[in-house]
Design an enzyme around this catalytic site. Structure first.
Site: not given
Length: 533
Positions: A508, A380, A506
């Site tokens: 994750e 990001c 993102h």
């Protein structure tokens, strides 16, 4: 009909209600039941999106674009169930909804009060969007005794009466401290916490006792006696070395068995703990390590990058080693100190973030990674820093910047999405939730995902500026992933580098224990190769 399990906390916050809920969800799933997890937060913010990570830790984002509490990340990682907007609500959202209804005359001139209007809205949330679930686990944020939590506790008390006590179970998580000076385990805080809960009409059915040491049977009996629960329903949870031990620990204490016994339900399957045993062994016993630097503004608070930390752990497990994170505060990272600070690391990661603070340190770190062929992952805001660094030092645009940091820059290589798409409305500029990304074949990104089209979660306002895309591609930073509808750049990479990727999303958020995200698996693998050189 779904059975409802309410998880409350007492004595102190951050005891692990989220992990306890997530672990119980996995155990019930493993026994063959369909489970839903929810979080009710007592703060007045509408959502945690505007809160500093120092205040509340990471903001977790769902597929449908909700900015939620970080505990929903735990829920997803442990259970594999994708959270929704309907799984997290705050006092702020509840009051906003009630006031909006009042302004529209929905209450027919009645005086709007906490009881019944606020509590009714809470009960409406608890019961909404439930379909074919066997169990709905609802975690109540905060601690018993907090003034903010009172409407939630009153609502779940009412809810239990309305659907029947046989269909609701109350679990209370408390701290049982060990006093080193007297070498004693103290149960009094738990007794007071349960007394506070009972004073508002809720009798816990199961008490989970968090302690740094195993609780002797005599102390368990005392908790059982004074808190009015069976001795078998006093469950201890001793501090674990890794969160992945939690399901094993709770199963050993028979938490899932006690829940099923309360509801008079037989298990459909035998619990499978082998994945957790395998993961725990990999995390605790692996002597192979790789050092990866994470450079951000909030590194001193681990919860600020919780999903990221876990995703890197998953990447390490997939590569059969332990990832050691070297946390570097970007505010104090000066360009002249970069070489010394990053000495010995095999990979560099710059996570998401907002604002100007610490950006020059991040840009200097990107420059070091690019020039020294150190595997780099920008997420990001980290991707945006990589684009700015490349524009300044390769293209030669010395004043290249983001309009987030410099509105007057002559070379806004990063700018608002709405400016680029000619959208007149400037409000609601955040790009949230799951968006498609089409990958360019023969790229590193394509080799990682091994497919043409992927879907990833976003949380940002600024994008790579279309005007500079051609220059970047021509000089070696290619756009290997774009949104198929808008053309917005999702992934950049440098093919001449050993492993250099920036992603606007993102990854994750979608990494779980059982399914590590391929970007982190590939990134850690590249770091291993660098480490072995």
């Amino acid at each position: 009909m779904a059975r409802y399990i309410f998880v409350t906390g007492g004595v102190v916050s951050s005891l692990g209600k989220g992990l306890s809920s997530a672990s119980l969800a996995y155990l019930l799933q493993s026994r063959g039941f369909k489970v839903r997890l929810r979080k009710l937060d007592p703060y007045l913010n509408v959502d945690p999106g505007t809160m500093s990570p120092f205040q509340h830790g990471e903001v977790f984002v769902t597929d449908d674009g909700a900015e939620t509490d970080l505990d929903l990340g735990h829920y997803e990682r442990f259970s594999g169930i994708s959270a929704k907007q309907s799984d997290n609500i705050t006092t702020g959202k509840i009051y906003s909804d009630v006031i909006r209804r009042e302004r529209k005359g929905k209450y027919l001139g009645k005086t709007v009060q906490v009881i019944p209007h606020i509590t009714n809205r809470i009960k409406e949330f608890i019961n909404n969007d439930v379909s074919r679930e066997d169990f709905v686990i609802c975690e109540i944020g905060g601690t018993v005794g907090d003034i903010e939590s009172l409407p939630f506790l009153e609502a779940i008390r009412q809810f239990s009466n309305e659907i029947g006590k046989k269909n609701t179970l109350f679990i209370h998580l408390t701290l049982v401290p060990y006093m080193r000076a007297s070498d004693e385990i103290k149960t009094k805080p738990t007794q007071h916490s349960v007394k506070e809960l009972r004073s508002i009409g809720i009798q816990p059915d199961i008490i989970i006792c968090r302690s740094e040491r195993s609780i002797p049977i005599d102390q368990r009996k005392k908790i059982s006696l004074f808190c009015n629960v069976s001795i078998d329903d006093v469950i201890e949870t001793v501090d674990v070395k890794t969160i992945y031990e939690a399901p094993i620990s709770f199963n050993k204490e028979k938490l899932d068995e006690r829940v099923l016994k309360f509801f008079k339900i037989k298990s459909r399957k035998k619990v499978n703990l082998s994945p957790w045993k395998k993961i725990t062994k990999a995390v605790l016993n692996n002597k192979r390590t790789v050092h990866i630097a994470i450079i951000g503004k909030y590194v001193e608070l681990k919860d600020a990058y919780k999903s990221l930390d876990e995703a890197l752990t998953h990447g390490g497990i997939a590569n059969n080693l332990k990832v050691n994170l070297v946390r570097i505060e970007s505010d104090f990272l000066k360009p002249k100190d970069v070489k010394n600070k990053l000495k010995g690391v095999s990979g560099i990661l710059i996570p998401g973030g907002f604002g100007k603070r610490g950006t020059e340190g991040k840009i200097a770190a990107v420059n070091y990674a690019r020039k020294n062929k150190i595997p780099f992952l920008g997420i990001c805001f980290g991707m945006q820093m990589a684009v700015i660094e490349f524009a300044r030092n390769v293209i030669g645009l010395k004043d290249a910047n983001s309009t987030e940091m410099s509105k007057s820059t002559k070379n806004p290589v990063i700018s608002l999405m709405n400016d680029q798409l000619n959208v007149e409305e400037k409000g609601g500029t955040m790009r949230l939730g799951s968006w498609k990304c089409k990958l360019k074949k023969n790229s590193l990104a394509y080799s990682i995902y091994k497919k043409d089209l992927v879907s990833e979660r976003h949380r940002h306002r600024y994008e790579l500026n279309f005007k500079y895309n051609e220059k970047l591609n021509k000089l070696g930073m290619i756009s290997s992933g774009t949104n198929p509808k808008t053309g917005l750049v999702e992934i950049v990479e440098i093919p001449s580098h050993s492993w250099f990727i920036g992603v606007q999303f993102h990854p994750e958020y979608q990494s779980t224990v059982k399914n590590p995200h391929p970007i982190f698996v590939s990134f850690v693998s590249a770091c291993i190769k660098k480490n072995n050189q």
